[in-house]
Design a protein around this motif. Structure first.
Motif, PDB file in Angstrom:
ATOM      1  N   MET A  11      16.964 -18.669 -69.621  1.00 42.02           N
ATOM      2  CA  MET A  11      18.240 -19.269 -70.005  1.00 42.02           C
ATOM      3  C   MET A  11      17.959 -20.145 -71.230  1.00 42.02           C
ATOM      4  O   MET A  11      17.243 -21.149 -71.135  1.00 42.02           O
ATOM      5  CB  MET A  11      18.795 -20.130 -68.883  1.00 42.02           C
ATOM      6  CG  MET A  11      20.062 -20.877 -69.253  1.00 42.02           C
ATOM      7  SD  MET A  11      21.553 -19.900 -69.125  1.00 42.02           S
ATOM      8  CE  MET A  11      21.780 -19.911 -67.341  1.00 42.02           C
ATOM      9  N   ALA A  12      18.462 -19.752 -72.386  1.00 43.86           N
ATOM     10  CA  ALA A  12      18.218 -20.524 -73.600  1.00 43.86           C
ATOM     11  C   ALA A  12      18.728 -21.952 -73.409  1.00 43.86           C
ATOM     12  O   ALA A  12      19.874 -22.158 -73.010  1.00 43.86           O
ATOM     13  CB  ALA A  12      18.897 -19.867 -74.787  1.00 43.86           C
ATOM     14  N   ASP A  13      17.875 -22.919 -73.691  1.00 47.25           N
ATOM     15  CA  ASP A  13      18.198 -24.319 -73.432  1.00 47.25           C
ATOM     16  C   ASP A  13      18.994 -24.913 -74.596  1.00 47.25           C
ATOM     17  O   ASP A  13      18.578 -25.872 -75.242  1.00 47.25           O
ATOM     18  CB  ASP A  13      16.905 -25.105 -73.207  1.00 47.25           C
ATOM     19  CG  ASP A  13      17.178 -26.510 -72.686  1.00 47.25           C
ATOM     20  OD1 ASP A  13      18.271 -26.742 -72.132  1.00 47.25           O
ATOM     21  OD2 ASP A  13      16.277 -27.372 -72.826  1.00 47.25           O
ATOM     22  N   VAL A  14      20.157 -24.324 -74.851  1.00 46.09           N
ATOM     23  CA  VAL A  14      20.988 -24.811 -75.945  1.00 46.09           C
ATOM     24  C   VAL A  14      21.733 -26.066 -75.500  1.00 46.09           C
ATOM     25  O   VAL A  14      22.015 -26.264 -74.317  1.00 46.09           O
ATOM     26  CB  VAL A  14      21.990 -23.732 -76.403  1.00 46.09           C
ATOM     27  CG1 VAL A  14      21.269 -22.539 -76.984  1.00 46.09           C
ATOM     28  CG2 VAL A  14      22.897 -23.297 -75.258  1.00 46.09           C
ATOM     29  N   HIS A  15      22.068 -26.895 -76.474  1.00 47.89           N
ATOM     30  CA  HIS A  15      22.873 -28.089 -76.218  1.00 47.89           C
ATOM     31  C   HIS A  15      24.320 -27.658 -76.426  1.00 47.89           C
ATOM     32  O   HIS A  15      24.798 -27.547 -77.564  1.00 47.89           O
ATOM     33  CB  HIS A  15      22.487 -29.197 -77.195  1.00 47.89           C
ATOM     34  CG  HIS A  15      22.917 -30.570 -76.763  1.00 47.89           C
ATOM     35  ND1 HIS A  15      24.053 -30.802 -76.017  1.00 47.89           N
ATOM     36  CD2 HIS A  15      22.368 -31.797 -76.983  1.00 47.89           C
ATOM     37  CE1 HIS A  15      24.191 -32.091 -75.796  1.00 47.89           C
ATOM     38  NE2 HIS A  15      23.171 -32.715 -76.377  1.00 47.89           N
ATOM     39  N   GLU A  75      25.004 -23.971 -85.613  1.00 48.67           N
ATOM     40  CA  GLU A  75      23.897 -24.159 -86.548  1.00 48.67           C
ATOM     41  C   GLU A  75      22.777 -24.977 -85.921  1.00 48.67           C
ATOM     42  O   GLU A  75      21.594 -24.694 -86.137  1.00 48.67           O
ATOM     43  CB  GLU A  75      24.389 -24.837 -87.830  1.00 48.67           C
ATOM     44  CG  GLU A  75      25.307 -23.982 -88.696  1.00 48.67           C
ATOM     45  CD  GLU A  75      26.747 -23.952 -88.199  1.00 48.67           C
ATOM     46  OE1 GLU A  75      27.544 -23.189 -88.767  1.00 48.67           O
ATOM     47  OE2 GLU A  75      27.079 -24.698 -87.251  1.00 48.67           O
ATOM     48  N   GLU A  76      23.132 -25.983 -85.139  1.00 48.30           N
ATOM     49  CA  GLU A  76      22.114 -26.814 -84.490  1.00 48.30           C
ATOM     50  C   GLU A  76      21.418 -26.068 -83.353  1.00 48.30           C
ATOM     51  O   GLU A  76      20.246 -26.314 -83.071  1.00 48.30           O
ATOM     52  CB  GLU A  76      22.757 -28.089 -83.948  1.00 48.30           C
ATOM     53  CG  GLU A  76      23.242 -29.037 -85.036  1.00 48.30           C
ATOM     54  CD  GLU A  76      24.108 -30.161 -84.488  1.00 48.30           C
ATOM     55  OE1 GLU A  76      23.788 -31.335 -84.780  1.00 48.30           O
ATOM     56  OE2 GLU A  76      25.081 -29.879 -83.770  1.00 48.30           O
ATOM     57  N   ASN A  77      22.117 -25.150 -82.710  1.00 49.67           N
ATOM     58  CA  ASN A  77      21.558 -24.451 -81.557  1.00 49.67           C
ATOM     59  C   ASN A  77      20.823 -23.165 -81.906  1.00 49.67           C
ATOM     60  O   ASN A  77      20.050 -22.656 -81.087  1.00 49.67           O
ATOM     61  CB  ASN A  77      22.671 -24.125 -80.557  1.00 49.67           C
ATOM     62  CG  ASN A  77      23.023 -25.304 -79.673  1.00 49.67           C
ATOM     63  OD1 ASN A  77      22.159 -25.887 -79.027  1.00 49.67           O
ATOM     64  ND2 ASN A  77      24.295 -25.668 -79.644  1.00 49.67           N
ATOM     65  N   ALA A  78      21.061 -22.612 -83.083  1.00 50.74           N
ATOM     66  CA  ALA A  78      20.446 -21.340 -83.448  1.00 50.74           C
ATOM     67  C   ALA A  78      18.918 -21.356 -83.340  1.00 50.74           C
ATOM     68  O   ALA A  78      18.329 -20.384 -82.838  1.00 50.74           O
ATOM     69  CB  ALA A  78      20.878 -20.931 -84.855  1.00 50.74           C
ATOM     70  N   PRO A  79      18.207 -22.420 -83.759  1.00 55.15           N
ATOM     71  CA  PRO A  79      16.746 -22.417 -83.618  1.00 55.15           C
ATOM     72  C   PRO A  79      16.275 -22.332 -82.167  1.00 55.15           C
ATOM     73  O   PRO A  79      15.196 -21.791 -81.887  1.00 55.15           O
ATOM     74  CB  PRO A  79      16.336 -23.749 -84.258  1.00 55.15           C
ATOM     75  CG  PRO A  79      17.436 -24.075 -85.209  1.00 55.15           C
ATOM     76  CD  PRO A  79      18.672 -23.589 -84.544  1.00 55.15           C
ATOM     77  N   VAL A  80      17.076 -22.863 -81.227  1.00 53.86           N
ATOM     78  CA  VAL A  80      16.702 -22.795 -79.807  1.00 53.86           C
ATOM     79  C   VAL A  80      16.696 -21.343 -79.332  1.00 53.86           C
ATOM     80  O   VAL A  80      15.767 -20.895 -78.639  1.00 53.86           O
ATOM     81  CB  VAL A  80      17.684 -23.629 -78.957  1.00 53.86           C
ATOM     82  CG1 VAL A  80      17.341 -23.518 -77.479  1.00 53.86           C
ATOM     83  CG2 VAL A  80      17.666 -25.088 -79.404  1.00 53.86           C
ATOM     84  N   LEU A 100      23.884 -16.887 -81.198  1.00 56.90           N
ATOM     85  CA  LEU A 100      22.941 -15.806 -81.472  1.00 56.90           C
ATOM     86  C   LEU A 100      23.205 -15.195 -82.839  1.00 56.90           C
ATOM     87  O   LEU A 100      22.259 -14.924 -83.603  1.00 56.90           O
ATOM     88  CB  LEU A 100      23.032 -14.728 -80.395  1.00 56.90           C
ATOM     89  CG  LEU A 100      22.148 -13.499 -80.678  1.00 56.90           C
ATOM     90  CD1 LEU A 100      20.670 -13.873 -80.610  1.00 56.90           C
ATOM     91  CD2 LEU A 100      22.459 -12.350 -79.738  1.00 56.90           C
ATOM     92  N   LEU A 101      24.466 -14.968 -83.180  1.00 54.42           N
ATOM     93  CA  LEU A 101      24.784 -14.383 -84.477  1.00 54.42           C
ATOM     94  C   LEU A 101      24.256 -15.249 -85.604  1.00 54.42           C
ATOM     95  O   LEU A 101      23.683 -14.737 -86.578  1.00 54.42           O
ATOM     96  CB  LEU A 101      26.301 -14.205 -84.599  1.00 54.42           C
ATOM     97  CG  LEU A 101      26.807 -13.502 -85.853  1.00 54.42           C
ATOM     98  CD1 LEU A 101      26.232 -12.100 -85.958  1.00 54.42           C
ATOM     99  CD2 LEU A 101      28.330 -13.453 -85.855  1.00 54.42           C
ATOM    100  N   GLU A 102      24.409 -16.551 -85.477  1.00 52.44           N
ATOM    101  CA  GLU A 102      23.884 -17.470 -86.497  1.00 52.44           C
ATOM    102  C   GLU A 102      22.368 -17.343 -86.601  1.00 52.44           C
ATOM    103  O   GLU A 102      21.810 -17.326 -87.716  1.00 52.44           O
ATOM    104  CB  GLU A 102      24.281 -18.904 -86.149  1.00 52.44           C
ATOM    105  CG  GLU A 102      23.681 -19.967 -87.047  1.00 52.44           C
ATOM    106  CD  GLU A 102      24.279 -20.015 -88.436  1.00 52.44           C
ATOM    107  OE1 GLU A 102      23.719 -20.721 -89.304  1.00 52.44           O
ATOM    108  OE2 GLU A 102      25.311 -19.343 -88.673  1.00 52.44           O
ATOM    109  N   ALA A 103      21.682 -17.246 -85.466  1.00 50.05           N
ATOM    110  CA  ALA A 103      20.224 -17.109 -85.482  1.00 50.05           C
ATOM    111  C   ALA A 103      19.799 -15.823 -86.179  1.00 50.05           C
ATOM    112  O   ALA A 103      18.826 -15.811 -86.957  1.00 50.05           O
ATOM    113  CB  ALA A 103      19.681 -17.144 -84.052  1.00 50.05           C
ATOM    114  N   LEU A 104      20.503 -14.725 -85.927  1.00 46.49           N
ATOM    115  CA  LEU A 104      20.126 -13.445 -86.523  1.00 46.49           C
ATOM    116  C   LEU A 104      20.497 -13.366 -88.000  1.00 46.49           C
ATOM    117  O   LEU A 104      19.897 -12.584 -88.755  1.00 46.49           O
ATOM    118  CB  LEU A 104      20.798 -12.303 -85.749  1.00 46.49           C
ATOM    119  CG  LEU A 104      20.362 -12.154 -84.288  1.00 46.49           C
ATOM    120  CD1 LEU A 104      21.107 -10.998 -83.633  1.00 46.49           C
ATOM    121  CD2 LEU A 104      18.863 -11.952 -84.174  1.00 46.49           C
TER     122      LEU A 104
END
Length: 359
Positions: A153-157, A163-168, A192-196
């Motif tokens: 489970m990705a530990d996103v805030h 933008e802040e959560n994409a690195p997680v 996820l889209l932002e991360a990719l």
């Protein structure tokens, strides 16, 4: 005497039938298209001329009206029939049977869940407070544990921006040697889209993506004046009003306009099957009795965006180039939470994962 011949009229021209629009996602009746203007055709003068024409097409403003009413979606990408076949095939099979469910293939992958907006409190407190025994992704996680499938489970805030959560999410994808299957809910799909987009090298590590009820084109609920007061509450949990503002249709259009080339590249590289749903013509009785606030959101989105799952309009949950499933009678919580609606969440997850693995 010669008989006078009746004048013969040429048969009427038959227009080519357009591709059928996925009516399930449409929010308004189809409007007859204006007749196309005659266009003078000229021969292309070499590769440079063709490249310039392609670049000009890429810069053309996207038709957001078509995006929002679903008429931009090709009928060939509608895989709802395959979804129903998969759900029916798994009905009656033992969910503990590894052979029946091709678990050995699934064990070769890592499943990453990315939760949605404001879900952090539900994940941490839901099973102990307001909905005892009901956990976000709970049924699916229990099943993956029994089957010995790696997951995270990705530990996103969940009150911060994409933008802040994409690195997680990027770290969750990188932290394994296995190919990754990503299941995202609501705002989690935007993360996820932002991360990719920001990390193109991650795309080859994602074997498949199942975006469920994701407001890719925003949610009308985010733009309501009453929701503006939510920003004060978000500060208590470490969030900001920007998190809500970014989910409005206006800001979502701006995001899509700015990144449409990168989004197209992501969808070419990552097999994707999106899930869109809506509650039928009136809110279900359980919703009215259990949570008047959710009944209010359903009414508000219905007036502005047509068919919706209480929070997200169905047409917003699919982007051009995505295969998609569109199903009636499923609200925004049911796919991952026991929300008093009969629904087999394990069978749902397995069906969607099988569909994306076949692509």
């Amino acid at each position: 005497k010669k008989m006078a011949r009746a004048p013969q009229t040429p048969p009427p021209a038959v227009a080519a039938a357009p591709l059928p629009v996925p009516a399930a996602l449409a929010i308004a009746p189809a409007v007859a298209a204006a007749p196309a203007k005659a266009v003078e055709t000229r021969k292309a003068k070499g590769p440079a001329k063709r490249a310039a024409a392609a670049a000009s097409a890429d810069e053309k403003e996207p038709d957001f009206g078509a995006l929002f009413d679903g008429s931009n979606l090709a009928a060939k990408d509608d895989v709802t029939a395959d979804y129903h076949k998969g759900m029916s095939r798994l009905e009656g099979l033992s969910l503990r049977s590894a052979d029946a469910l091709d678990i050995n293939e699934l064990r070769k992958h890592k499943v990453v869940f990315v939760p949605g907006f404001l879900s952090g409190a539900f994940i941490r407190l839901g099973s102990r407070t307001f909905w005892p025994g009901r956990r976000y992704f709970g049924d699916q996680i229990d099943w993956l544990n029994r089957m010995g499938v790696e997951y995270e489970m990705a530990d996103v805030h969940t009150v911060q921006t994409v933008e802040e959560n994409a690195p997680v999410v990027a770290r969750a994808i990188e932290d394994t040697s296995k190919p990754v299957l990503v299941v995202t809910h609501s705002m989690g799909g935007r993360i996820l889209l932002e991360a990719l987009i920001k990390r193109p090298e991650l795309r080859e590590r994602v074997r498949g993506w199942v975006p469920v009820q994701v407001p890719f084109l925003g949610s009308h609920i985010a733009g309501l004046p009453a929701i503006g007061g939510l920003s004060h509450l978000l500060r208590l949990f470490g969030g900001t009003k920007e998190t809500v503002r970014a989910m409005t249709p206006e800001r979502s259009r701006e995001y899509y306009r700015r990144h449409r080339k990168e989004i197209a590249a992501v969808l070419r590289a990552v097999p994707t099957v999106a899930f869109a749903s809506w509650v039928n013509t009136r809110a279900p009785r359980w919703l009215i009795l259990a949570n008047p606030v959710l009944k209010w959101t359903w009414d508000a989105v219905s007036r502005r965006g047509g068919r919706n799952d209480i929070l997200v309009q169905a047409a917003s949950a699919v982007l051009p180039g995505m295969a998609f499933v569109a199903v009636a009678g499923i609200d925004h919580l049911t796919p991952f939470v026991d929300a008093q609606v009969p629904f087999d969440r394990v069978r749902f997850l397995k069906t969607m994962l099988e569909m994306v693995l076949r692509r």
